[in-house]
Design an enzyme around this catalytic site. Structure first.
Site, PDB file in Angstrom:
ATOM      1  CG  ASN A 195      -1.831   1.100   1.383  1.00  0.00           C
ATOM      2  OD1 ASN A 195      -1.840   1.949   0.343  1.00  0.00           O
ATOM      3  ND2 ASN A 195      -2.806   0.880   2.167  1.00  0.00           N
ATOM      4  NE  ARG A 217      -6.432   1.560  -0.527  1.00  0.00           N
ATOM      5  CZ  ARG A 217      -6.474   2.679   0.282  1.00  0.00           C
ATOM      6  NH1 ARG A 217      -5.521   3.160   0.886  1.00  0.00           N
ATOM      7  NH2 ARG A 217      -7.584   3.192   0.301  1.00  0.00           N
ATOM      8  CG  HIS A 247     -13.414   2.926   2.638  1.00  0.00           C
ATOM      9  ND1 HIS A 247     -14.089   3.798   3.156  1.00  0.00           N
ATOM     10  CD2 HIS A 247     -12.303   3.305   2.745  1.00  0.00           C
ATOM     11  CE1 HIS A 247     -13.428   4.655   3.753  1.00  0.00           C
ATOM     12  NE2 HIS A 247     -12.090   4.423   3.576  1.00  0.00           N
ATOM     13  NE  ARG A 285     -11.108  12.224   3.407  1.00  0.00           N
ATOM     14  CZ  ARG A 285     -11.010  10.983   2.792  1.00  0.00           C
ATOM     15  NH1 ARG A 285     -11.747  10.399   2.154  1.00  0.00           N
ATOM     16  NH2 ARG A 285     -10.044  10.119   3.374  1.00  0.00           N
ATOM     17  CD  GLU A 331      -9.045  -1.301   3.990  1.00  0.00           C
ATOM     18  OE1 GLU A 331      -9.242  -0.711   3.016  1.00  0.00           O
ATOM     19  OE2 GLU A 331      -8.738  -0.799   5.054  1.00  0.00           O
TER      20      GLU A 331
END
Length: 370
Positions: A8, A65, A154, A215, A355
């Site tokens: 990642n 990823r 996601h 956010r 993940e």
């Protein structure tokens, strides 16, 4: 051995995890790449250090990823020059995320030229959302020309958690209807019908939907015009605010939910409002996705806040008993796998996400033709 290395790659970091089957045999993080005082000057040096310290005997693939696959990538994909070029063309859709991923792919292909590389896209899981769920009601020609649509993010987390939740309940994944709530610094909701995404809260970028750490989530688009015309903020200034100084940080002055909850429990007004806004937005999406699905076997909380915050879980689902949703306070407080009362029509679960494991499994399935 069936070793798969998952990478990642961020703009100044590389997170890595080496799997042998489903077992993690090594993991770590290289940070401050190329920064003053950092340990390594560039991504190539960072990945070389990682590979030098790992036992890569039996390595069958490297899984990367990649945040944005646009409309072009609807599943994990073996990387070749054409795939790299397409990911590069998608940079305008994810200018902060896709370039670092491309750096990781470039270096890994150079250092491990004989090992297959697989791109696993955050957006791919949401490719099954029907057209009415991804189409914005704007000028159709403009939307088509510039790729304006809902993509969702996601995806690896939602896919993994939905499958694990079904297993936890003893329900076949292909028959389970589950609402997954990925609540970390970034946050999103997803309605999963039979293992397939049919609705998700994030949109064209990871900005819309739930309130997040920094956010805003959903806002009236007129706010952008108002801040530009009346407050005199440039488009870049508004974008920066909405991404870095909004959400929980904008409301409470910080985005660490643990500290915000401490202040909430002390009665701090700003923290109380932040928690209330955060939880109400979750509740609104749960209701909306119950309507989309028509029914649900479970609601699953995951990621840092979702897995560890009884306050958020309890307040987000408060008042939903009429819909068959209840939370048992004692189970909730100890983060039990199932926090709803026995016999509840809709189970409420706490399911840790993984993940990296999902990326490894998708990479393995892609290479085996699965």
């Amino acid at each position: 051995m069936t070793r798969i290395l998952v990478l990642n790659t961020g703009s100044s970091s590389v997170k890595y995890r080496l799997f042998d089957g489903a077992e993690t045999v090594a993991k770590g993080l290289v940070e401050r790449i190329g920064e003053p005082g950092g340990d390594v000057p560039d991504h190539e040096t960072a990945l070389q250090q990682i590979m030098d310290k790992l036992d890569l005997a039996g390595l069958v693939a490297v899984g990367h990823r990649v945040v944005h696959g646009g409309s072009e990538f609807t599943r994990a994909t073996v990387i070749d020059d054409e795939v790299v070029a397409t990911i590069a063309r998608l940079v305008p859709l994810a200018p902060l995320h896709n370039p670092p991923a491309l750096s990781g792919i470039e270096v890994a292909r150079k250092l491990l030229p004989e090992v297959p590389q697989v791109a696993v896209f955050d957006t791919a899981f949401h490719a099954t959302i029907p057209p009415e769920g991804v189409t914005y009601a704007i000028d159709a020609e403009l939307a088509q020309r510039w790729g304006v649509r809902r993509y969702g993010f996601h995806g690896t987390s939602h896919a993994y958690v939905a499958r694990r939740t079904a297993a936890l309940l003893g329900v076949p994944a292909e028959r389970a209807d589950i609402i997954t709530l990925h609540l970390g610094n970034g946050a999103s909701a997803c309605a999963v019908r039979g293992g397939r995404s049919v609705a998700t809260s994030m949109g064209m970028a990871p900005q819309g939907g739930l309130v997040m750490g920094t956010r805003s989530g959903d806002i009236d688009p007129a706010i952008v015009f108002h801040l530009h015309r009346v407050a005199g903020l440039s488009v870049d200034e508004v974008e920066n605010m909405l991404n870095r100084h909004a959400g929980v940080r904008g409301l409470a002055g910080e985005n660490d939910m643990r500290e915000v909850e401490r202040r909430f429990e002390d009665g701090d007004p700003a923290a109380t409002l932040a928690v209330d806004v955060y939880c109400r937005r979750i509740r609104e999406y749960v209701g909306a996705y119950l309507a989309v699905l028509g029914r649900a076997d479970a609601i699953a909380f995951t990621a840092g806040v979702g897995e560890h915050s009884p306050i958020v879980r309890g307040r987000a689902l408060a008042g939903l008993s009429a819909l068959g949703i209840d939370v048992d306070p004692e189970r909730n407080e100890r983060n039990a796998p199932v926090i709803s009362p026995d016999g509840a029509p809709i189970a409420v679960c706490v399911v840790p996400t993984d993940e990296e494991l999902e990326i490894a499994e998708q990479a393995r399935a892609t290479l085996s033709g699965g």
